[in-house]
Structures are given as structure tokens and as C-alpha cells.
Design an enzyme around this catalytic site. Structure first.
Site, PDB file in Angstrom:
ATOM      1  N   ASP A 151       0.844  -1.197   0.000  1.00 14.35           N
ATOM      2  CA  ASP A 151       0.000   0.000   0.000  1.00 14.35           C
ATOM      3  C   ASP A 151       0.890   1.261   0.000  1.00 14.35           C
ATOM      4  OD1 ASP A 151      -2.134  -1.720   0.275  1.00 14.35           O
ATOM      5  OD2 ASP A 151      -2.204  -1.522   2.458  1.00 14.35           O
TER       6      ASP A 151
HETATM    7  N1  URA Z   1      -1.050  -5.993   3.885  1.00 16.32           N
HETATM    8  C1  URA Z   1      -1.572  -4.744   3.918  1.00 16.32           C
HETATM    9  O1  URA Z   1      -2.621  -4.512   4.526  1.00 16.32           O
HETATM   10  N2  URA Z   1      -0.911  -3.767   3.267  1.00 16.32           N
HETATM   11  C2  URA Z   1       0.251  -3.970   2.612  1.00 16.32           C
HETATM   12  O2  URA Z   1       0.825  -3.023   2.059  1.00 16.32           O
HETATM   13  C3  URA Z   1       0.780  -5.267   2.589  1.00 16.32           C
HETATM   14  C4  URA Z   1       0.106  -6.260   3.228  1.00 16.32           C
END
Ligand code: URA
Length: 230
Positions: free
Chosen positions: A101
Site C-alpha cells: 500500500d
Molecule cells: N497488507 C496490507 O494490509 N498492506 C500492505 O501493504 C501489505 C500487506
């Protein structure tokens, strides 16, 4: 492969620029000046252009320390793509093996090799991804077995695959998962009434984020790191 083609594929020279370099005696093969464009280069031939060894760009394997406010997309959107942080040739042949993310930091693997990245992202391959997680609410010890058994995520059927939770202190833990569902770590903690404050990926399979890389920095993987993804 013909020498002129080899020069074009391993540098930014066009075919006519390569021919000119050959005529200027700028090219050697195994230490001997070669002017013939059709000279056959083998896998073992050491080709030098103006004294510098040149080689074909094969598949590429890279790790980056992803900073916050960047995205794992090949194009810039609201935030810049991690690829735009790299000053690298032929970036359009690269893709990201397992996205993070925008607000997640840490290890991102970037490659041109689709088969290799499939081994990282396919849930069938069981490639573990380890995250350092900071949480808003205290973490209970019971969560270790809850995550090991698998939990139901909102709007999803079935359980998550067994995950390994290792509690560091009241608000910090390490979580290893081997799937990559959308926002998986955040949703796993949301499902048990907690909230992820910060998320940082430390490790993919056996590949650890290099501590010498500051956020935004990257390096090529070693052969051992590449081979460790099986
Ligand atoms: N899980 C998440 O919630 N976000 C990420 O960036 C990676 C794994």
C-alpha cells in the site's frame, strides 16, 4: 549473435552507430580489435566498447526500500510509482512482485522475470512475507493461535492461510503471511478489532531488506537471493 546486434542490445547505440564504432576500432573481442559487424559473438566472448566491458541486459532482479507515499504501480498516480524513483534503463520492462500500500514501507522486489515473480505472488507457492506491524490497541497473546488457524476477512469466503504472529510488545508484532490478499494485514487485524498504525515489510521468502538501503534506495539482488525463490 552478430557483433553489431550484440552492441545494439547491450548499449543504447543504434545499428549505424555500432557500425561506426567498429570502423573506429573502438570494439575488441577477447582483447582483439574487430571491425567486422557480422563477427559471431558467443556466450563466452568478452566484448569491450572503448575499453568498457559490455554485456546483454538479461532478466533483472532488484530490491527497493519503499518509502511512504509511493505506489507499487508502473505509472504515477496520486503518488509517484516506485519505478519513478529509479534511474534505470528500460524501466518499462520491469514489474513489481507483490504490491505494498502507499503508506506501507519496506522490501519491494522488482523484476523483468514473470515466472520468478509468479513464485512470489502465487498463494500456491507458499512464499512467506514478513511484516513489522505497529498496532493501535494492545495485542493479546491469544491472537497467535487465532492467526495460526486462519481467520475470516470481511467480504471474503473461507479462512486466511495459517499466519505466524510473533508478539514483540503490547503494540508491536511481526506477522508472516503467505498470500497477498488486498490490504491483507490491515484486514486481518481489523477482523480482530485492532488497527494497523504502521506497516513495514522486512522479508520476502528468504530475501531480507538490506539494512544499508535507505528509503528510496535500491540494489540488484545477488545470485543467491534470486535462486532462493523456488
Ligand atoms: N497488507 C496490507 O494490509 N498492506 C500492505 O501493504 C501489505 C500487506
Amino acid at each position: 549473435m552478430r557483433l553489431d546486434k550484440f552492441i545494439c542490445e547491450s548499449t543504447e547505440l543504434t545499428r549505424s552507430m555500432a557500425k561506426k564504432a567498429l570502423h573506429r576500432s573502438d570494439v575488441t573481442c577477447d582483447g582483439v580489435v574487430v571491425k567486422d559487424s557480422g563477427f559471431k559473438v558467443t556466450d563466452n566472448t568478452v566484448v569491450r566498447l572503448e575499453g568498457q566491458v559490455i554485456s546483454l541486459v538479461g532478466e533483472r532482479y532488484i530490491m527497493m526500500h519503499k518509502p511512504v507515499d509511493t505506489i507499487c504501480s508502473t505509472i504515477d498516480e496520486v503518488y509517484p510509482s516506485v519505478l519513478s524513483l529509479m534511474d534505470i534503463e528500460k524501466a518499462d520492462t520491469l514489474h513489481i512482485a507483490g504490491r505494498l500500500d502507499a503508506d506501507t514501507t519496506g522490501l519491494v522486489l522488482i523484476t523483468s522475470d514473470g515466472q520468478w515473480s509468479h513464485k512470489i505472488t502465487s498463494p500456491k507457492k507458499d512464499c512467506g512475507k514478513r511484516y513489522l506491524v505497529e498496532l493501535a490497541e494492545p495485542i493479546s497473546e491469544q491472537l497467535v493461535s487465532v492467526f495460526a488457524q486462519g481467520i475470516e476477512l470481511r467480504n471474503e469466503d473461507g479462512l486466511t492461510k495459517p499466519a505466524v504472529l510473533s508478539i514483540i510488545d503490547n503494540h508491536n508484532a511481526r506477522l508472516t503471511i503467505s498470500e497477498g490478499k488486498y490490504h491483507q494485514v490491515k484486514r486481518m487485524f481489523a477482523a480482530v478489532g485492532n488497527k494497523v498504525v504502521t506497516l513495514h515489510r522486512e522479508c520476502v521468502g528468504e530475501i531480507e531488506l538490506d539494512p544499508d538501503l535507505a528509503p528510496g534506495e535500491w540494489r540488484h539482488l545477488t545470485q543467491a537471493e534470486i535462486n532462493s525463490i523456488a
